[in-house]
Design a protein around this motif. Structure first.
Motif, PDB file in Angstrom:
ATOM      1  N   TRP A 210       0.723  -1.303   0.176  1.00 27.53           N
ATOM      2  CA  TRP A 210      -0.107  -0.010  -0.053  1.00 27.53           C
ATOM      3  C   TRP A 210       0.990   1.407  -0.162  1.00 27.53           C
ATOM      4  CZ3 TRP A 210      -0.083   4.091   3.157  1.00 27.53           C
ATOM      5  CH2 TRP A 210      -1.226   4.977   3.063  1.00 27.53           C
ATOM      6  N   LEU A 211       1.811   1.328   0.892  1.00 32.47           N
ATOM      7  CA  LEU A 211       2.451   2.496   0.971  1.00 32.47           C
ATOM      8  C   LEU A 211       3.461   2.764  -0.217  1.00 32.47           C
ATOM      9  CD1 LEU A 211       3.784   4.856   2.933  1.00 32.47           C
ATOM     10  CD2 LEU A 211       5.406   3.071   3.689  1.00 32.47           C
ATOM     11  N   PHE A 212       3.976   1.941  -1.097  1.00 31.42           N
ATOM     12  CA  PHE A 212       4.667   2.110  -2.141  1.00 31.42           C
ATOM     13  C   PHE A 212       3.959   2.131  -3.547  1.00 31.42           C
ATOM     14  CE2 PHE A 212       7.710   0.973   1.151  1.00 31.42           C
ATOM     15  CZ  PHE A 212       8.672   2.089   0.971  1.00 31.42           C
ATOM     16  N   ASN A 213       2.566   1.903  -3.488  1.00 32.50           N
ATOM     17  CA  ASN A 213       1.694   1.671  -4.590  1.00 32.50           C
ATOM     18  C   ASN A 213       2.293   0.475  -5.508  1.00 32.50           C
ATOM     19  OD1 ASN A 213      -0.343   3.413  -3.895  1.00 32.50           O
ATOM     20  ND2 ASN A 213       0.542   5.049  -5.151  1.00 32.50           N
ATOM     21  N   LEU A 214       2.674  -0.561  -4.726  1.00 32.57           N
ATOM     22  CA  LEU A 214       3.257  -1.631  -5.535  1.00 32.57           C
ATOM     23  C   LEU A 214       2.437  -2.944  -5.254  1.00 32.57           C
ATOM     24  CD1 LEU A 214       7.180  -1.144  -4.666  1.00 32.57           C
ATOM     25  CD2 LEU A 214       5.928  -0.441  -6.847  1.00 32.57           C
ATOM     26  N   ARG A 215       2.656  -3.732  -6.180  1.00 39.12           N
ATOM     27  CA  ARG A 215       1.861  -5.122  -5.985  1.00 39.12           C
ATOM     28  C   ARG A 215       2.855  -6.303  -6.521  1.00 39.12           C
ATOM     29  NH1 ARG A 215      -0.673  -1.810  -3.341  1.00 39.12           N
ATOM     30  NH2 ARG A 215      -3.098  -1.715  -3.565  1.00 39.12           N
ATOM     31  N   GLY A 216       2.288  -7.222  -6.064  1.00 37.55           N
ATOM     32  CA  GLY A 216       2.980  -8.734  -6.453  1.00 37.55           C
ATOM     33  C   GLY A 216       2.377  -9.998  -6.399  1.00 37.55           C
ATOM     34  N   ALA A 217       3.081 -11.065  -6.583  1.00 36.77           N
ATOM     35  CA  ALA A 217       2.255 -12.340  -6.459  1.00 36.77           C
ATOM     36  C   ALA A 217       3.105 -13.365  -5.657  1.00 36.77           C
ATOM     37  CB  ALA A 217       1.885 -12.798  -7.942  1.00 36.77           C
ATOM     38  N   ASP A 218       3.700 -12.918  -4.711  1.00 34.54           N
ATOM     39  CA  ASP A 218       4.275 -13.888  -3.743  1.00 34.54           C
ATOM     40  C   ASP A 218       3.570 -14.914  -2.823  1.00 34.54           C
ATOM     41  OD1 ASP A 218       6.636 -12.949  -4.969  1.00 34.54           O
ATOM     42  OD2 ASP A 218       7.283 -11.880  -3.369  1.00 34.54           O
ATOM     43  N   VAL A 219       2.586 -14.345  -2.447  1.00 34.46           N
ATOM     44  CA  VAL A 219       1.632 -15.072  -1.413  1.00 34.46           C
ATOM     45  C   VAL A 219       0.466 -15.266  -2.007  1.00 34.46           C
ATOM     46  CG1 VAL A 219       0.380 -14.750   0.823  1.00 34.46           C
ATOM     47  CG2 VAL A 219       2.607 -13.561   0.566  1.00 34.46           C
ATOM     48  N   GLU A 220      -0.010 -16.539  -2.086  1.00 35.72           N
ATOM     49  CA  GLU A 220      -1.488 -16.980  -2.618  1.00 35.72           C
ATOM     50  C   GLU A 220      -2.602 -16.091  -2.427  1.00 35.72           C
ATOM     51  OE1 GLU A 220      -3.432 -21.114  -3.947  1.00 35.72           O
ATOM     52  OE2 GLU A 220      -2.564 -21.142  -2.053  1.00 35.72           O
ATOM     53  N   TYR A 221      -3.464 -15.671  -3.447  1.00 37.14           N
ATOM     54  CA  TYR A 221      -4.484 -14.705  -3.091  1.00 37.14           C
ATOM     55  C   TYR A 221      -4.413 -13.259  -2.949  1.00 37.14           C
ATOM     56  CZ  TYR A 221      -6.348 -19.600  -2.725  1.00 37.14           C
ATOM     57  OH  TYR A 221      -6.823 -21.045  -2.963  1.00 37.14           O
ATOM     58  N   ASN A 222      -3.047 -12.839  -2.160  1.00 37.58           N
ATOM     59  CA  ASN A 222      -3.060 -11.530  -1.677  1.00 37.58           C
ATOM     60  C   ASN A 222      -1.817 -11.045  -2.827  1.00 37.58           C
ATOM     61  OD1 ASN A 222      -4.553 -11.950   0.468  1.00 37.58           O
ATOM     62  ND2 ASN A 222      -2.779 -12.822   1.588  1.00 37.58           N
ATOM     63  N   PRO A 223      -2.227  -9.686  -3.410  1.00 41.25           N
ATOM     64  CA  PRO A 223      -1.336  -9.329  -4.252  1.00 41.25           C
ATOM     65  C   PRO A 223      -0.068  -8.500  -3.640  1.00 41.25           C
ATOM     66  CG  PRO A 223      -3.323  -7.702  -4.295  1.00 41.25           C
ATOM     67  CD  PRO A 223      -3.296  -9.308  -3.324  1.00 41.25           C
ATOM     68  N   VAL A 224       0.682  -9.247  -2.935  1.00 42.26           N
ATOM     69  CA  VAL A 224       1.907  -8.622  -2.437  1.00 42.26           C
ATOM     70  C   VAL A 224       3.014  -9.301  -2.665  1.00 42.26           C
ATOM     71  CG1 VAL A 224       0.135  -7.776  -0.407  1.00 42.26           C
ATOM     72  CG2 VAL A 224       1.245 -10.051  -0.256  1.00 42.26           C
ATOM     73  N   PHE A 225       4.160  -8.637  -2.145  1.00 38.73           N
ATOM     74  CA  PHE A 225       5.381  -9.229  -2.378  1.00 38.73           C
ATOM     75  C   PHE A 225       6.427  -9.202  -1.153  1.00 38.73           C
ATOM     76  CE2 PHE A 225       5.438  -4.796  -3.171  1.00 38.73           C
ATOM     77  CZ  PHE A 225       6.536  -4.442  -2.736  1.00 38.73           C
ATOM     78  N   VAL A 226       7.258 -10.242  -1.141  1.00 39.57           N
ATOM     79  CA  VAL A 226       8.155 -10.327   0.050  1.00 39.57           C
ATOM     80  C   VAL A 226       9.093  -9.214   0.120  1.00 39.57           C
ATOM     81  CG1 VAL A 226       9.789 -11.778   1.457  1.00 39.57           C
ATOM     82  CG2 VAL A 226       7.716 -13.046   0.263  1.00 39.57           C
ATOM     83  N   ALA A 227       8.928  -8.484   1.219  1.00 34.07           N
ATOM     84  CA  ALA A 227       9.913  -7.220   1.443  1.00 34.07           C
ATOM     85  C   ALA A 227       9.857  -6.894   2.799  1.00 34.07           C
ATOM     86  CB  ALA A 227       9.777  -6.204   0.322  1.00 34.07           C
ATOM     87  N   HIS A 228      11.056  -6.042   3.293  1.00 31.46           N
ATOM     88  CA  HIS A 228      10.929  -5.246   4.311  1.00 31.46           C
ATOM     89  C   HIS A 228      10.951  -3.778   3.971  1.00 31.46           C
ATOM     90  CE1 HIS A 228      11.212  -8.523   7.525  1.00 31.46           C
ATOM     91  NE2 HIS A 228      11.994  -8.900   6.762  1.00 31.46           N
TER      92      HIS A 228
END
Length: 610
Positions: A210-228
Motif C-alpha cells: 500500500w505504502l509504495f503503490n506496488l503489488r506482487g504475487a508472492d503470497v497466494e490470493y494476496n497481491p503482495v511481495f516479500v519485502a521489508h
C-alpha cells in the motif's frame, strides 16, 4: 460425499520428517522445537519457503502450531480445523491438540509443564511475533527452560526447501492508485514526527504494498511481495530479493526517494542505526528481525501508521470498489444461472465444480487479477465447517435436498471482494429455513446500524448476534473483518467480534470496509452464513456527535426460497426488497441472457418471490 483418508505414503513421510527433525534436535542439544504458522512478515497466507509446519505435519490448514520433543509431537489447532486436522494427522506420529477443548492445555502451557529444568526450546525468531516471544519467555523462563530464537532447525532437515519467491513486483497505477506514493510517504512521516521517531521499520507485506503503490504475487490470493521497508525522515528503502524490481520501476521509485536493496541486507541496515528512534508495531514485526537493532536504539512501539491510513478508503477508491462489485455481482449471476440450470438438467455438480465454474466466471471480468482466497463450497454437513475446503480426495456431490454454502471472492485492480451466499438445493426443511432466517435477521440488523464515529468496532458485534441469540443459537467466529483495496481480504485494524480487544486502534472511521457475516452451524448437518461487505459512511452530525452508517457494497441476490417469512419482520422485509431493487438496477447493465433472467427472478420483491 467422500472422506479423506491419509495414504500410507503420506503418513510415513510425516513420520520420517519428524524423525529427521528429532535427530537434528538431538545433535544441537534442543529438547523441544516449536514450528508456528508464520513467516518473517507475520502473513496470514505463507509463501512456500515458510510452510514448514505443513511440510512436517502434513496438515494443510492455514493456522496451527507444531511442537516436537524427543517423545512427543503435537499440532495445536482451533475448532475451525479439528475435523480437517484429525483426518490429515490420522496414522502419523503427530497428535491433534484441540485448542480450547476441555483438559487440553495450550502449547505454551504444555511446554512449561513437560520440559525439565535446564532444557532448551528452539524456535526460529525470524517467524516469531514479539507477543508470542513474550508469552513463551514468561512461561519457560521461571521454570529454568532456555528459549533459543537464534537458529532455524527446520532448515537443516528440509531438503529442497523453497527459496524466496521470484515473482516480479509491479506498480499499482492510476487511476486505481488514487493517492501517490510520495503523498503516502508524507503521511507516514507526519505520523513518525508525531511519535518523535526518525525511522520506521515496516515488515507486513500489505502495508508495504500500500505504502509504495506496488503489488506482487508472492503470497497466494494476496497481491503482495516479500519485502521489508525502512522509512526515515528523508529517505525510504525497500529490501527485496534481487531481480524482482526491474530497472524502470527502480527508476520510478528513485524519483520518489525510494532505494532498493537486497532482502538479506536488512539486518545490516538495522544494526547501523545507532541512537535512532525507530517506530515499530509490536504486533506486526518478529523478534528475530528486531534483534538486529543495536542496544542504543530507542524503540517506539505503536501501530503502523500505514495500517490506519490504508483502512480508510478514499472516495475515489470507493468509486472503484463499487465498480468492481458490479463486475463481481455479474459473475455471480452468471454462475448461479448456470448452477440452477445444470441441476435442472440432471448434470453431476460437485463442490469442486462450483469452485471451477464460479472462478471462471470471475476470470472473464475486466480488472480481474486472482481469487482473494480459496473458494469455500460446502454442501449440507460440509457447510457446517466455516473453513472447509473441498479437495479431489474429499468433496460432496450436490444432489438431493439441502443447503449449499459458497464463500468466495476476487482481487480486481479496483478492489477486493468477499461474499457468502447460501442457496437452496431441492426443498429446504423448516429447521433449515429457521436457521437461515435467523442469520439473515442478524445480517440485516448490522447492515442497518447507526453508530458514533470512533466507536470501537468489537462493540458492534452484539447487534448482529442479538437475533441469533434470541433464537437460542450462537456462532464461534467473528462477525466482521476489515478488507483491503486490491490487497489482503483480511485487513485490520477494525474487527467486529466480541472476543477481540476493544481499543483506540479499532475505532470505526469513515471509509473503512468491513465484512458483515453472521452464521449458524449444525455440525454434521448444515451451515448458514450470509456475508456482504459494508463501508462506513457519514450519516448525520448532531449536537451530540458525529454518526456513521453502513453502505452495503456487495451486489448479489439473497436466496428468498430459504426464508421463513413468519420470522421476518416487515421492516426487515422492506430492507431486503430495497437491497434487491438496488442489486437489480446496478447489475442489469452487466448481464444478459440466462444470467439476466436469473437476476430478474432472484430480485423479485418478497411478496412475489419464487
Amino acid at each position: 460425499m467422500t472422506r479423506p483418508t491419509p495414504s500410507a505414503s503420506s503418513s510415513s513421510a510425516t513420520d520420517a520428517r519428524i524423525a529427521a527433525l528429532r535427530h537434528e534436535m538431538a545433535a544441537r542439544g534442543v529438547s523441544a522445537c516449536i514450528v508456528p504458522s508464520a513467516d518473517p512478515h507475520l502473513s496470514e497466507y505463507l509463501p512456500a519457503r515458510w510452510q514448514g509446519r505443513q511440510w512436517l505435519s502434513g496438515f494443510t490448514g492455514s493456522v496451527g502450531t507444531l511442537v516436537v520433543t524427543a517423545d512427543f509431537a503435537g499440532l495445536w489447532v482451533d475448532s475451525r480445523y479439528w475435523v480437517q486436522a484429525e483426518a490429515q494427522l490420522a496414522g502419523t506420529c503427530v497428535s491433534l491438540m484441540k485448542i480450547a477443548a476441555v483438559g487440553v492445555p495450550g502449547h505454551v502451557d504444555w511446554l512449561a509443564a513437560h520440559l525439565p529444568r535446564g532444557a532448551r526450546a528452539a524456535v526460529d525468531g525470524q517467524v516469531l511475533s514479539l507477543g508470542a516471544f513474550q508469552a513463551l519467555s514468561s512461561a519457560l523462563g521461571p521454570r529454568g527452560v532456555t528459549l533459543d530464537i537464534g537458529q532455524d532447525v527446520l532448515d537443516a532437515v528440509w531438503p529442497g526447501r523453497p527459496g524466496l519467491p521470484e515473482g516480479k513486483v509491479y506498480e499499482h497505477l492510476a487511476p486505481y492508485a488514487c493517492v501517490t506514493r510520495a503523498g503516502k510517504l508524507r503521511g507516514v512521516r507526519e505520523a513518525m514526527r508525531a511519535r518523535q521517531a526518525n525511522a520506521h521499520l515496516v515488515s507486513t507485506l500489505d502495508d508495504i504494498a500500500w505504502l509504495f503503490n506496488l503489488r506482487g504475487a508472492d503470497v497466494e490470493y494476496n497481491p503482495v511481495f516479500v519485502a521489508h521497508a525502512l522509512v526515515t525522515d528523508s529517505a525510504a528503502t525497500l529490501f527485496v530479493a534481487p531481480g524482482k524490481v526491474d530497472a524502470a520501476l527502480q527508476a520510478a521509485l528513485r524519483a520518489d526517494g525510494v532505494a532498493v536493496r537486497p532482502y538479506a541486507e536488512l539486518p545490516a541496515a538495522l544494526s547501523a542505526m545507532d541512537d535512532a528512534a525507530v517506530l515499530v508495531d509490536p504486533a506486526r514485526v518478529t523478534v528475530g528481525v528486531l534483534a538486529a537493532l543495536p542496544p542504543s536504539t530507542r524503540r517506539i512501539e505503536a501501530i503502523n501508521p500505514s495500517t490506519l491510513a490504508k483502512s480508510r478508503k478514499t472516495d475515489a477508491e470507493l468509486a472503484h470498489v463499487r465498480a468492481a462489485m458490479e463486475q463481481d455481482g455479474a459473475a455471480l449471476c452468471e454462475f448461479f444461472a448456470w448452477f440452477e440450470a445444470a441441476l435442472a438438467r440432471g448434470e453431476t455438480v460437485t463442490e469442486l465444480t462450483v469452485d471451477e465454474v464460479l472462478s471462471a466466471a470471475r476470470a472473464r471480468k475486466p480488472g480481474f487479477v486472482s481469487l482473494s482466497f480459496g473458494t469455500i463450497a460446502g454442501f449440507n454437513a460440509n457447510g457446517a465447517m466455516p473453513h472447509y475446503r473441498a479437495t479431489a480426495q474429499s468433496h460432496a456431490t450436490i444432489a438431493g435436498d439441502g443447503l449449499l454454502l459458497i464463500d468466495s471472492g476476487a482481487q480486481y485492480v479496483g478492489g477486493t471482494t468477499d461474499i457468502t451466499r447460501v442457496v437452496a438445493v431441492g426443498a429446504p426443511t423448516a429447521e433449515q429455513k429457521r436457521d437461515y432466517t435467523l442469520v439473515l435477521k442478524g445480517m440485516i440488523a448490522l447492515s442497518r446500524a447507526r453508530f458514533p464515529r470512533g466507536v470501537f468496532s468489537p462493540m458492534l458485534d452484539a447487534i448482529a448476534r442479538a437475533p441469533i441469540w434470541a433464537g437460542g443459537a450462537e456462532y464461534g467466529h467473528g462477525t466482521g473483518h476489515g478488507v483491503g483495496y486490491f490487497l489482503n481480504v483480511h485487513e485490520g485494524p477494525q474487527v467486529i467480534s466480541h472476543r477481540a480487544p476493544a481499543g483506540p486502534h479499532t475505532a470505526m472511521e469513515p471509509g473503512m470496509i468491513t465484512s458483515n457475516e453472521p452464521g449458524l452451524y449444525r455440525p454434521g448437518r448444515w451451515g448458514v452464513r450470509i456475508e456482504n461487505l459494508v463501508c462506513n459512511r457519514p450519516w448525520q452530525t448532531t449536537e451530540l456527535g458525529e454518526f456513521l452508517a453502513f453502505e452495503t457494497l456487495t451486489l448479489c441476490p439473497i436466496d428468498t426460497r430459504c426464508i421463513d417469512r413468519a420470522l421476518l419482520a416487515a421492516d426487515e422485509a422492506a430492507w431486503l426488497d430495497a437491497y434487491h431493487a438496488e442489486v437489480r438496477e446496478r447489475l442489469l447493465p452487466h448481464v444478459e441472457g440466462a444470467a439476466r433472467d436469473w437476476l430478474v427472478q432472484a430480485t423479485e420483491p418478497l411478496e412475489r418471490a419464487r
